[in-house]
Write a protein that holds these residues in place. Structure first.
Motif, PDB file in Angstrom:
ATOM      1  N   HIS A 231      36.667  45.086  38.553  1.00  0.00           N
ATOM      2  CA  HIS A 231      37.416  43.892  38.967  1.00  0.00           C
ATOM      3  C   HIS A 231      38.544  43.652  37.974  1.00  0.00           C
ATOM      4  O   HIS A 231      38.499  44.157  36.853  1.00  0.00           O
ATOM      5  N   ASP A 233      40.240  40.317  36.060  1.00  0.00           N
ATOM      6  CA  ASP A 233      39.855  38.920  35.852  1.00  0.00           C
ATOM      7  C   ASP A 233      40.827  38.051  36.641  1.00  0.00           C
ATOM      8  O   ASP A 233      42.035  38.206  36.533  1.00  0.00           O
ATOM      9  N   HIS A 288      38.553  46.594  35.183  1.00  0.00           N
ATOM     10  CA  HIS A 288      37.545  47.046  34.224  1.00  0.00           C
ATOM     11  C   HIS A 288      36.166  46.954  34.868  1.00  0.00           C
ATOM     12  O   HIS A 288      35.992  46.319  35.908  1.00  0.00           O
TER      13      HIS A 288
HETATM   14 FE   FE2 Z   1      36.149  40.855  33.574  1.00  0.00          FE
END
Ligand code: FE2
Ligand code: AKG
Length: 363
Positions: A231, A233, A288
């Protein structure tokens, strides 16, 4: 009836907990994601590379500041991630949150479930299975506790653990310490971006903050499970504290996964989608994921700060646009968050849906 996919979190069951403790012969199908794990190449142990390192002491040193700001800018533009050394975070405060987090995760499940997620549609806060998604989707190999820490009136105290007894205090003190750190970093980012009006720092002042404490149990079947789904952030700025030195976090760059090799005492900083949008794409929010270690558990404490301009809008900061065209459409933060909650289970980065195509700009 078609199930509307939305990011969801489930309460952790005795069965899941027993499995996390290693009591299984075969991992249940609902956790097995071998295809996803091996889909892209991981940089090998023998390959030399260095995730950018930014030294806070040099940022403040007049002799080195300009050079270090350049490094910071490079890290945010090219990697979206960097390790921050000499960050000045109060060691007592950091140790307190580390100790309390470790102690919390080691408590019996029924005690942890006193602050369990509230269930469908009740938000992401509480203790539970991390980002478990729609029925039928694969699950993450992790337990986590997510809490809003600021503003104070948005704290849901029913979900703030009372065990260990010092946890609440540790959370509140740590959040204050991280606010200071985030502000310092944003000032240097503003210097890199040429933000003469102070719009960037302003965008983050007094905004909502949250924390996520994760525990990734070891998984002896290597290459089968994910600790956290790939994903970006969704929000502004993320500051991650490693509680131990177990590796696991990997960053996607140029189609390959780069494992983070944590430097002792460093914090990991990364750019979220909102900061990418505020800087009109100058700073990159990068994908990540976490791969659990085969032998050792891994614990992290993640602090997230949101950023918006006036009236809660997420939009490229006008002062940073200079001559450029905006690359993102403006959206209210509330609609933005609703958008993320729907997009993540579909594997979509919601910020991409806000991109404006320009003939002269590669997107
Ligand atoms: Fe994250
Ligand atoms: O625990 C980690 O290493 C990563 C956590 C993370 O990516 C997140 O909370 O968004």
């Amino acid at each position: 009836m078609e199930v509307e996919k939305i990011v969801n979190r489930d309460e952790i069951t005795d069965a899941a907990m027993s499995m996390f403790a290693g009591n299984y012969i075969d991992i249940p199908e609902s956790y097995i994601r071998t295809d996803e794990v091996i889909a892209d190449e991981v940089i090998g142990k023998d390959e030399a590379y260095e995730l950018p390192v930014v030294d806070m002491a040099r940022l403040f040193d007049p002799d080195f500041s300009a050079m270090e700001i350049q490094k910071l800018g490079y890290a945010c533009r090219q990697w979206g991630f960097f390790q921050l050394t000499n960050h000045g975070v109060d060691e007592v405060v950091a140790q307190l949150i580390k100790d309390n987090t470790v102690e919390f995760f080691s408590l019996p499940l029924d005690v942890k479930n006193r602050v369990a997620v509230l269930g469908k549609g009740a938000g992401l806060e509480g203790y539970g299975h991390h980002y478990s998604r729609a029925p039928g989707d694969k699950k993450d190999w992790a337990e986590s506790l997510i809490l809003i820490t600021q503003p104070v009136h948005e704290r849901n105290m029913k979900l703030w653990p009372t065990s260990p007894p010092t946890f609440r205090d540790a959370l509140a003190t740590y959040a204050v310490e991280m606010t200071k750190l985030a502000r310092r970093l944003l000032c240097f980012m503003a210097a890199d971006l040429g933000d003469e009006e102070g719009e960037l720092v302003e965008a983050f002042t007094g905004k909502r903050q949250s924390m996520a404490m994760h525990y990734y149990p070891p998984c002896r079947h290597e290459g089968k499970v994910l600790g956290i789904t790939p994903h970006t952030d969704g929000l502004g700025l993320t500051l991650l504290l490693h509680v131990d030195d177990t590796p696991g976090l990997q960053i996607k760059k140029d189609g390959r996964w780069y494992p983070v090799r944590p430097l002792p005492g460093a914090m990991l900083v990364n750019i979220g989608d909102v900061l990418d949008i505020l800087t009109n794409g100058a700073y990159k929010s990068v994908k990540h994921r976490v791969i659990p270690d085969a032998q050792r558990g891994r614990t992290t404490v993640v602090f997230v700060e949101e950023g918006t301009v006036e009236e809660g809008m997420v939009t490229p900061l006008p002062g940073l646009l200079k001559e450029q065209e905006p690359r993102y459409k403006s959206i209210h933060l509330d609609d933005y968050i609703k958008g993320i909650l729907k997009a993540v289970p579909e594997g979509i980065r919601f910020a991409n849906t806000l991109k404006i195509q320009h003939d002269d700009v590669s997107t």
